[in-house]
Design an enzyme around this catalytic site. Structure first.
Site, PDB file in Angstrom:
ATOM      1  N   CYS A  36       0.926  -1.348  -0.094  1.00 42.50           N
ATOM      2  CA  CYS A  36       0.031   0.030  -0.070  1.00 42.50           C
ATOM      3  C   CYS A  36       0.890   1.283   0.046  1.00 42.50           C
ATOM      4  CB  CYS A  36      -0.845  -0.027   1.252  1.00 42.50           C
ATOM      5  SG  CYS A  36      -1.903  -1.510   1.696  1.00 42.50           S
ATOM      6  N   CYS A  40      -2.580   4.932   3.023  1.00 40.77           N
ATOM      7  CA  CYS A  40      -3.830   4.239   2.719  1.00 40.77           C
ATOM      8  C   CYS A  40      -4.843   4.102   3.908  1.00 40.77           C
ATOM      9  CB  CYS A  40      -3.301   2.655   2.645  1.00 40.77           C
ATOM     10  SG  CYS A  40      -4.826   1.410   2.308  1.00 40.77           S
ATOM     11  N   CYS A  67      -2.552  -2.909  -3.508  1.00 42.49           N
ATOM     12  CA  CYS A  67      -3.828  -2.578  -2.638  1.00 42.49           C
ATOM     13  C   CYS A  67      -4.949  -2.242  -3.737  1.00 42.49           C
ATOM     14  CB  CYS A  67      -3.506  -1.667  -1.462  1.00 42.49           C
ATOM     15  SG  CYS A  67      -5.337  -1.161  -0.623  1.00 42.49           S
ATOM     16  N   ASP A 439      20.921  37.267 -12.536  1.00 37.89           N
ATOM     17  CA  ASP A 439      19.989  37.463 -13.276  1.00 37.89           C
ATOM     18  C   ASP A 439      19.231  38.822 -12.791  1.00 37.89           C
ATOM     19  OD1 ASP A 439      17.286  36.322 -14.869  1.00 37.89           O
ATOM     20  OD2 ASP A 439      16.642  37.234 -12.849  1.00 37.89           O
TER      21      ASP A 439
END
Length: 485
Positions: A36, A40, A67, A439
């Protein structure tokens, strides 16, 4: 210690049904032979009956089936596979892109530059399964999607999912999902027929700043290849067996992905590339916790948790677009790209008419007479140097590329400075720590926040944001955009 090796930590996640750990590890129950997600919704079994695995493939190899309730095969991928740059992570990205299905394990090893034995040993140690088992788990997931969402005959589903025979397909589906293919389809209900469009849900870890993510994609669309239509980002895809069109729309708890493919064998590759584009396998809680530790970034992180770094569906395409956009406005870069696409792109048919072309491949541009490329001479020479290197394989900016090697080879090309190299590293190579202190937008935001805008000093300050500097840039760029308005 790897997450699945820390039994107590895994148990805490399972008892809390913590969805942040979905994809990090898989939980299996020895008494029921089911595996699972950690989240779950079923009742957690006794600790002595539980085992934890690093991958679905490892759980399947150990004899556990998926599952039926939590569908662990549909979990987000581990954030490590995209964030890390080592052999195992590069191999996982290539397997998700279908390299094993197309070229086998020898092809995977050749792409990585290691021997088959080294690759198999590393993946087994890291993920509890070798490349064949990992590829088989992916084929099983693709098969389930096709079984549940199309009316294709099972023989065609088997071929499209990458199985070599209908018998192997049947055996794998029964083993992984504990149902034969026909029963899996009946359980899902009757799929819509006749549209030619596959609709799948792309899960992610909460939170997700979807408005920011999709706004960035919408702001830079290049007509013909991309469009923003009715709340969805749409674009063409160049895929191994043909082309496709993807439509991506944010929804509650997932991104709705509609795919039109010329060859269904490309389904898993198309899904993988869309997930990568949207950075859906990221671990936003870990990223935000790191960045929020800096009081300068903390207000932005609190206001917009779950920011992602938009990536790309095609590294070579993005590298070319980065060159076209050097020192230009978005509008000017779009104009250059639009002319290139109209003249040299491959035509495609869009059922609703908005998209017209694939972006030209490096091989196409490299084969042209340079005089046919409508760009200023310096920009044209830079583009030709790039596409020649990409077409020959001298430079790889794909999903399995060695990031350090790619950076070094890009930097050696004429016309490539730090801005272009790091932009490609961030978007095409997927480096979560890519950073561009020079930048202009980043420096403007730094000044607004009271930080130094000196490039060297800003780089020093950004050391505290490692290994998530690319995510820090998303916050700083957002501040810069607000200043510009």
């Amino acid at each position: 210690m790897r997450v699945h090796d820390d039994f107590d930590r895994c148990m805490r996640a399972v008892n809390a049904k913590d969805s942040r750990f979905d994809g990090w590890f898989y939980t299996a129950v020895r008494t029921t032979r089911v595996y699972c997600r950690p989240s779950c919704p079923g009742m957690p079994p006794k600790a002595e009956n539980m085992a934890f695995f690093p991958s679905a493939a490892a759980a399947q190899q150990a004899g556990f089936r998926a599952c039926k309730r939590c569908r662990p095969d549909a979990s987000p991928g581990s954030p490590q596979w995209n964030a890390r740059a080592d052999l195992a992570a590069r191999a996982m990205r290539l397997i998700a892109d279908g390299v094993v299905d197309r070229s086998g394990v020898p092809g995977l090893a050749a792409h990585l530059g290691y021997s088959v034995r080294q690759v198999e040993r590393q993946l087994l140690a890291e993920f509890g399964a070798g490349p064949l088992a990992l590829a088989r788990a992916q084929r099983a997931q693709t098969a389930r999607l096709l079984i549940e969402t199309t009316e294709l005959p099972m023989s065609e589903v088997a071929t499209a999912a990458g199985f070599g025979s209908i018998r192997t397909f049947n055996d794998t589906v029964r083993e992984v999902f504990a149902l034969p293919p026909t029963a899996l389809r009946q359980r899902a209900g009757r799929p819509a027929a006749g549209s030619g469009v596959l609709t799948v849900r792309l899960p992610y870890r909460e939170p997700l700043s979807a408005d920011q993510l999709f706004a960035q994609l919408a702001a830079t669309v290049v007509p013909g290849v991309e469009e923003w239509r009715d709340g969805a980002y749409r674009r063409t895809l160049r895929l191994p067996h043909g082309h496709g069109i993807a439509s991506l729309r944010p929804a509650a708890g997932h991104v709705q992905c509609q795919l039109t493919l010329t060859d269904l064998r490309d389904l898993s590759r198309a899904i993988s590339r869309c997930r990568r584009l949207l950075d859906l396998d990221a671990d936003p809680v870990t990223v935000d916790d790191t960045l929020a530790a800096d009081p300068i970034l903390a207000p932005s992180v609190r206001k917009n948790p779950g920011r992602r770094v938009p990536r790309t569906v095609d590294g070579a395409e993005f590298a070319m677009r980065a060159v076209l956009g050097q020192q230009l406005t978005t509008a000017a870069a779009r104009a250059h790209a639009t002319r290139l696409i109209a003249a040299h792109g491959e035509s495609v048919r869009d059922p609703i008419g908005g998209l017209t072309h694939l972006f030209p491949s490096p091989q196409t541009i490299a084969a042209l007479d340079p005089e046919l490329i409508a760009l200023p001479r310096t920009r044209r020479d830079t583009l030709i140097g790039l596409v020649t290197a990409l077409a020959s394989g001298t430079i790889d900016v794909g999903v399995g590329a060695d990031r350090d090697r790619a950076r070094a080879r890009l930097a050696a090309l004429p016309g490539f400075g730090p801005w272009t190299v790091e932009t490609i590293a961030m978007r095409a190579l997927g480096d979560p720590d890519a950073f561009i202190p020079s930048d202009p937008g980043l420096r403007a935001a730094a000044r607004e926040l009271g930080l130094t805008s000196n490039t060297n000093s800003l780089a020093v300050r950004a050391e505290a944001w490692r290994p998530w500097r690319a995510y820090a840039m998303q916050h700083l760029w957002a501040i810069s955009e607000r200043l510009a308005r």
